[in-house]
Write a protein that holds these residues in place. Structure first.
Motif, PDB file in Angstrom:
ATOM      1  N   LYS A  64       0.833  -1.213   0.000  1.00  0.00           N
ATOM      2  CA  LYS A  64       0.000   0.000   0.000  1.00  0.00           C
ATOM      3  C   LYS A  64       0.863   1.257   0.000  1.00  0.00           C
ATOM      4  O   LYS A  64       0.565   2.235  -0.681  1.00  0.00           O
ATOM      5  N   THR A  65       1.930   1.224   0.763  1.00  0.00           N
ATOM      6  CA  THR A  65       2.828   2.369   0.837  1.00  0.00           C
ATOM      7  C   THR A  65       3.532   2.590  -0.499  1.00  0.00           C
ATOM      8  O   THR A  65       3.648   3.729  -0.960  1.00  0.00           O
ATOM      9  N   LEU A  66       3.977   1.510  -1.134  1.00  0.00           N
ATOM     10  CA  LEU A  66       4.605   1.624  -2.450  1.00  0.00           C
ATOM     11  C   LEU A  66       3.660   2.247  -3.470  1.00  0.00           C
ATOM     12  O   LEU A  66       4.046   3.156  -4.219  1.00  0.00           O
ATOM     13  N   ARG A  67       2.409   1.771  -3.482  1.00  0.00           N
ATOM     14  CA  ARG A  67       1.421   2.307  -4.431  1.00  0.00           C
ATOM     15  C   ARG A  67       1.139   3.783  -4.161  1.00  0.00           C
ATOM     16  O   ARG A  67       1.090   4.603  -5.084  1.00  0.00           O
ATOM     17  N   ALA A  68       0.951   4.138  -2.897  1.00  0.00           N
ATOM     18  CA  ALA A  68       0.660   5.530  -2.547  1.00  0.00           C
ATOM     19  C   ALA A  68       1.841   6.432  -2.894  1.00  0.00           C
ATOM     20  O   ALA A  68       1.654   7.552  -3.378  1.00  0.00           O
ATOM     21  N   HIS A  69       3.057   5.960  -2.658  1.00  0.00           N
ATOM     22  CA  HIS A  69       4.256   6.732  -2.988  1.00  0.00           C
ATOM     23  C   HIS A  69       4.305   6.987  -4.494  1.00  0.00           C
ATOM     24  O   HIS A  69       4.536   8.115  -4.932  1.00  0.00           O
ATOM     25  N   LYS A  70       4.084   5.963  -5.280  1.00  0.00           N
ATOM     26  CA  LYS A  70       4.111   6.106  -6.736  1.00  0.00           C
ATOM     27  C   LYS A  70       3.031   7.083  -7.213  1.00  0.00           C
ATOM     28  O   LYS A  70       3.289   7.947  -8.052  1.00  0.00           O
ATOM     29  N   GLU A  71       1.831   6.959  -6.670  1.00  0.00           N
ATOM     30  CA  GLU A  71       0.746   7.874  -7.041  1.00  0.00           C
ATOM     31  C   GLU A  71       1.099   9.319  -6.696  1.00  0.00           C
ATOM     32  O   GLU A  71       0.831  10.235  -7.477  1.00  0.00           O
ATOM     33  N   SER A  72       1.710   9.510  -5.551  1.00  0.00           N
ATOM     34  CA  SER A  72       2.098  10.855  -5.128  1.00  0.00           C
ATOM     35  C   SER A  72       3.141  11.442  -6.076  1.00  0.00           C
ATOM     36  O   SER A  72       3.045  12.599  -6.486  1.00  0.00           O
ATOM     37  N   ILE A  73       4.118  10.649  -6.443  1.00  0.00           N
ATOM     38  CA  ILE A  73       5.161  11.102  -7.365  1.00  0.00           C
ATOM     39  C   ILE A  73       4.558  11.375  -8.738  1.00  0.00           C
ATOM     40  O   ILE A  73       4.869  12.388  -9.374  1.00  0.00           O
ATOM     41  N   ASP A  74       3.670  10.497  -9.199  1.00  0.00           N
ATOM     42  CA  ASP A  74       3.037  10.683 -10.510  1.00  0.00           C
ATOM     43  C   ASP A  74       2.209  11.961 -10.565  1.00  0.00           C
ATOM     44  O   ASP A  74       2.149  12.616 -11.604  1.00  0.00           O
ATOM     45  N   GLU A  75       1.573  12.325  -9.457  1.00  0.00           N
ATOM     46  CA  GLU A  75       0.773  13.554  -9.409  1.00  0.00           C
ATOM     47  C   GLU A  75       1.634  14.796  -9.592  1.00  0.00           C
ATOM     48  O   GLU A  75       1.160  15.809 -10.101  1.00  0.00           O
ATOM     49  N   LEU A  76       2.893  14.707  -9.177  1.00  0.00           N
ATOM     50  CA  LEU A  76       3.783  15.855  -9.279  1.00  0.00           C
ATOM     51  C   LEU A  76       4.338  16.040 -10.687  1.00  0.00           C
ATOM     52  O   LEU A  76       4.855  17.101 -11.013  1.00  0.00           O
ATOM     53  N   LYS A  77       4.239  15.009 -11.499  1.00  0.00           N
ATOM     54  CA  LYS A  77       4.776  15.085 -12.852  1.00  0.00           C
ATOM     55  C   LYS A  77       3.801  15.808 -13.768  1.00  0.00           C
ATOM     56  O   LYS A  77       2.601  15.732 -13.623  1.00  0.00           O
ATOM     57  N   SER A  78       4.367  16.509 -14.725  1.00  0.00           N
ATOM     58  CA  SER A  78       3.553  17.121 -15.762  1.00  0.00           C
ATOM     59  C   SER A  78       4.413  17.257 -17.008  1.00  0.00           C
ATOM     60  O   SER A  78       5.643  17.337 -16.928  1.00  0.00           O
TER      61      SER A  78
END
Length: 97
Positions: A64-78
């Motif tokens: 769960k932590t790995l998935r949440a970390h990835k989602e958080s990083i992906d949100e910062l990308k543009s």
């Protein structure tokens, strides 16, 4: 660090985990690091990985932590940010970004 962590400062949360760990409160440290890892802190994610390998973090919590970390990083990308970063690197890192 406690006040910063309560206000959402992920660095303060990570540091609070480090303090707890140094005081022997491993489970509390893991909870702090899990929170900060889930909002994108790479150092916290490394600590959670170690906690998982050493048996302090359950497999489902780690996943769960790995998935949440990835989602958080992906949100910062543009695309715009990635393009600006590329242009900056191509220019040799000179000038304004």
């Amino acid at each position: 660090y406690e006040l910063g962590a309560m206000r959402g400062d992920e660095s303060a949360r990570h540091n609070l985990g480090t303090v707890e760990h140094s005081e022997g409160n491993t489970n509390r440290a893991m909870r702090h690091w899990m929170i900060s890892a889930r909002v994108g802190m790479d150092d916290s994610l490394k600590m959670i990985r170690q906690g998982f390998l050493n048996g302090y973090v359950k497999k489902d919590e780690y996943e769960k932590t790995l998935r949440a970390h990835k989602e958080s990083i992906d949100e910062l990308k543009s695309d715009q940010r990635d393009n600006a970063s590329l242009q900056y690197r191509l220019s040799g890192g000179v000038g304004r970004m």
